[in-house]
Design a protein around this motif. Structure first.
Motif, PDB file in Angstrom:
ATOM      1  N   VAL A   1       0.698  -1.432   0.094  1.00  0.00           N
ATOM      2  CA  VAL A   1       0.434   0.306   0.070  1.00  0.00           C
ATOM      3  C   VAL A   1       0.897   1.051   0.120  1.00  0.00           C
TER       4      VAL A   1
ATOM      5  N   ILE B   1      -1.524   2.027   6.299  1.00  0.00           N
ATOM      6  CA  ILE B   1      -2.560   0.887   6.422  1.00  0.00           C
ATOM      7  C   ILE B   1      -3.468   0.471   7.515  1.00  0.00           C
TER       8      ILE B   1
ATOM      9  N   TYR C   1      -8.235   0.862   8.622  1.00  0.00           N
ATOM     10  CA  TYR C   1      -8.783   0.838   7.601  1.00  0.00           C
ATOM     11  C   TYR C   1      -9.195  -1.286   7.573  1.00  0.00           C
TER      12      TYR C   1
ATOM     13  N   TRP D   1      -8.453  -4.058   5.125  1.00  0.00           N
ATOM     14  CA  TRP D   1      -7.568  -4.183   4.012  1.00  0.00           C
ATOM     15  C   TRP D   1      -8.680  -6.562   3.492  1.00  0.00           C
TER      16      TRP D   1
ATOM     17  N   ARG E   1      -9.065  -1.969  -0.374  1.00  0.00           N
ATOM     18  CA  ARG E   1      -9.075  -1.520   0.361  1.00  0.00           C
ATOM     19  C   ARG E   1     -10.217  -1.131   0.580  1.00  0.00           C
TER      20      ARG E   1
ATOM     21  N   ASP F   1     -13.522  -0.272   2.963  1.00  0.00           N
ATOM     22  CA  ASP F   1     -13.542   1.639   4.024  1.00  0.00           C
ATOM     23  C   ASP F   1     -14.666   0.926   5.161  1.00  0.00           C
TER      24      ASP F   1
ATOM     25  N   HIS G   1     -15.527  -1.496  -0.820  1.00  0.00           N
ATOM     26  CA  HIS G   1     -14.117  -1.484  -1.572  1.00  0.00           C
ATOM     27  C   HIS G   1     -13.868  -0.481  -2.109  1.00  0.00           C
TER      28      HIS G   1
END
Lengths: 110, 119
Positions: free
Chosen positions: B24, B29, B32, B34, B97, B99, B106
């Motif tokens: 990332v 990172i 969030y 993943w 990612r 959110d 994503h």
């Protein structure tokens, strides 16, 4: 894995308005926001619509989303050749505690 | 603008372990979740699992016995291991990612990494 149901294909001519449907259940679309992704050939999915009807910056207002109950639709107006892509609906599923996707709809611009 | 990049072998032998890393950049990172998502050739998207920056994981039930997702915050990376692979695991693997600010979705995806399972 698809729990959301989409038609496998859709088509339209340039300038036309097309809609793509997506149906789910109470545990996903019925309880949570819906998202739409556009996947152009050979590329990664790109967020097109978020929280049912919101467009990220840069997405033309030709694209719009709506939701009713356990179903949702993506509408594309003023269809253009560059809209030819696969479109996926997505939502969080409370039973799964994870995201789920529709099977995808391949849009062809005739 | 956050960017994600998958890396790892493009060819894995049947019964072996598939390993991919997602780096990332352009953002931390932290804060969030993943995800790993895959797409078999000509097919739709399949969510594999997700991890938080503190290592909390959740996997898709049918893959749970074979999947491990881990995170290395010092390198701003997270990784996927899928054991005992078969031809059915051949796919483009995406990292993304997730959110979860209000609802979870994503918002940023890597470009994808094709992994072929073949002897």
């Amino acid at each position: 894995q698809s729990v959301l149901t989409q038609p496998p294909s859709a088509s339209g001519t340039p300038g036309q308005r097309v809609t793509i449907s997506c149906s789910g259940s109470r545990s996903n679309i019925g309880s949570n926001y819906v998202y739409w992704y556009q996947q152009l050939p050979g590329t990664a999915p790109k967020l097109l619509i978020y929280r049912n009807d919101q467009r990220p910056s840069g997405v033309p207002d030709r694209f719009s989303g709506s939701k009713s109950g356990t179903s949702t639709s993506l509408a594309i107006s003023g269809l253009r050749s560059e809209d030819e892509a696969d479109y996926y609906c997505a939502a969080w599923d409370d039973s799964l505690s994870g995201p789920i996707f529709g099977g995808g709809t391949k849009l062809t611009v005739l | 603008q956050v960017q994600l990049q998958e890396s790892g072998p493009g060819l894995v032998k049947p019964s072996e372990t598939l390993s991919l890393t997602c780096t990332v950049s352009g953002g931390s990172i932290s804060n969030y979740y993943w995800s790993w998502i895959r797409q078999p050739p000509g097919k739709g998207l399949e969510w594999i699992g997700y991890i938080s920056h503190i290592g909390t994981t959740f996997y898709y039930p049918s893959l749970k016995s074979r999947v491990t997702i881990s995170v290395d915050t010092s390198k701003n990376q997270f990784s996927l291991k899928l054991t005992s692979v078969t031809a059915a695991d051949t796919a483009v693997y995406y990292c993304a990612r997730l959110d979860c600010g209000g609802d979870c979705y994503h918002d940023h995806w890597g470009q994808g990494s094709l992994v072929t399972v073949s002897s």
